[in-house]
Design an enzyme around this catalytic site. Structure first.
Site, PDB file in Angstrom:
ATOM      1  N   GLY A  11      58.587  87.978  -3.977  1.00  0.00           N
ATOM      2  CA  GLY A  11      60.036  88.030  -4.248  1.00  0.00           C
ATOM      3  C   GLY A  11      60.176  87.745  -5.586  1.00  0.00           C
ATOM      4  O   GLY A  11      61.318  88.034  -6.105  1.00  0.00           O
ATOM      5  N   CYS A  12      59.227  87.011  -6.408  1.00  0.00           N
ATOM      6  CA  CYS A  12      59.261  86.445  -7.431  1.00  0.00           C
ATOM      7  C   CYS A  12      59.429  87.702  -8.646  1.00  0.00           C
ATOM      8  O   CYS A  12      58.343  88.245  -8.810  1.00  0.00           O
ATOM      9  CB  CYS A  12      58.389  85.431  -7.803  1.00  0.00           C
ATOM     10  SG  CYS A  12      58.741  84.864  -9.740  1.00  0.00           S
ATOM     11  N   GLY A  13      60.616  87.739  -9.474  1.00  0.00           N
ATOM     12  CA  GLY A  13      60.500  88.780 -10.521  1.00  0.00           C
ATOM     13  C   GLY A  13      59.441  88.354 -11.645  1.00  0.00           C
ATOM     14  O   GLY A  13      58.835  89.488 -11.992  1.00  0.00           O
TER      15      GLY A  13
END
Length: 140
Positions: A11-13
């Protein structure tokens, strides 16, 4: 090109952009969660040991940003214990190929490691951290 095992925070951009850059440069990825991987001291040190202890830490992690964890104040064993207990503190991504391992996403380092001139073009761009990507990327 090269097959890369890529340990990320799901989920980390920032990690999403890094994966996209690697794939656009022709590399294939085996993506794994940095947070749920069954790390041992030896498996984590295989990535971290070449670096100074302070460079083992994710500077965007809430406990580091708040000053609760001061990487420069930790010795090797204390840092390793803390990272194993709280993988959110580990600098990411961790990347592995048959040729070796890399911590973080410094474009020049990654380009040389993968012999990938396309990645060298990213030099000078913000390629690590979440501040430039999305609000609270570090929260779980």
């Amino acid at each position: 090109m090269t097959h890369v095992i890529f340990y990320e925070k799901p989920g980390c951009g920032g990690n999403a952009r890094q994966k996209a850059w690697l794939e656009a440069a022709g590399h294939s990825l085996d993506v794994r969660s940095l947070l749920s991987w069954p790390w041992t001291a030896d498996s984590l040190l295989a990535f971290l040991d070449p670096l100074p202890v302070a460079e083992w830490f994710n500077r965007a992690a809430p406990r580091v940003k708040s000053g609760e964890v001061v990487p420069e104040a930790l010795d090797r064993d204390s840092a390793l214990t803390l990272l194993l207990a709280e993988p959110l503190l580990i600098r990411r991504p961790l990347m592995e190929t048959a040729a070796g391992r890399v911590v973080g996403f410094d474009p020049a380092t990654v380009a040389a490691w993968l012999d990938s001139p396309a990645l060298a073009a990213l030099d000078g761009r913000r390629t690590e951290g979440c501040a430039a990507m999305s609000g609270d990327c570090e929260s779980i």
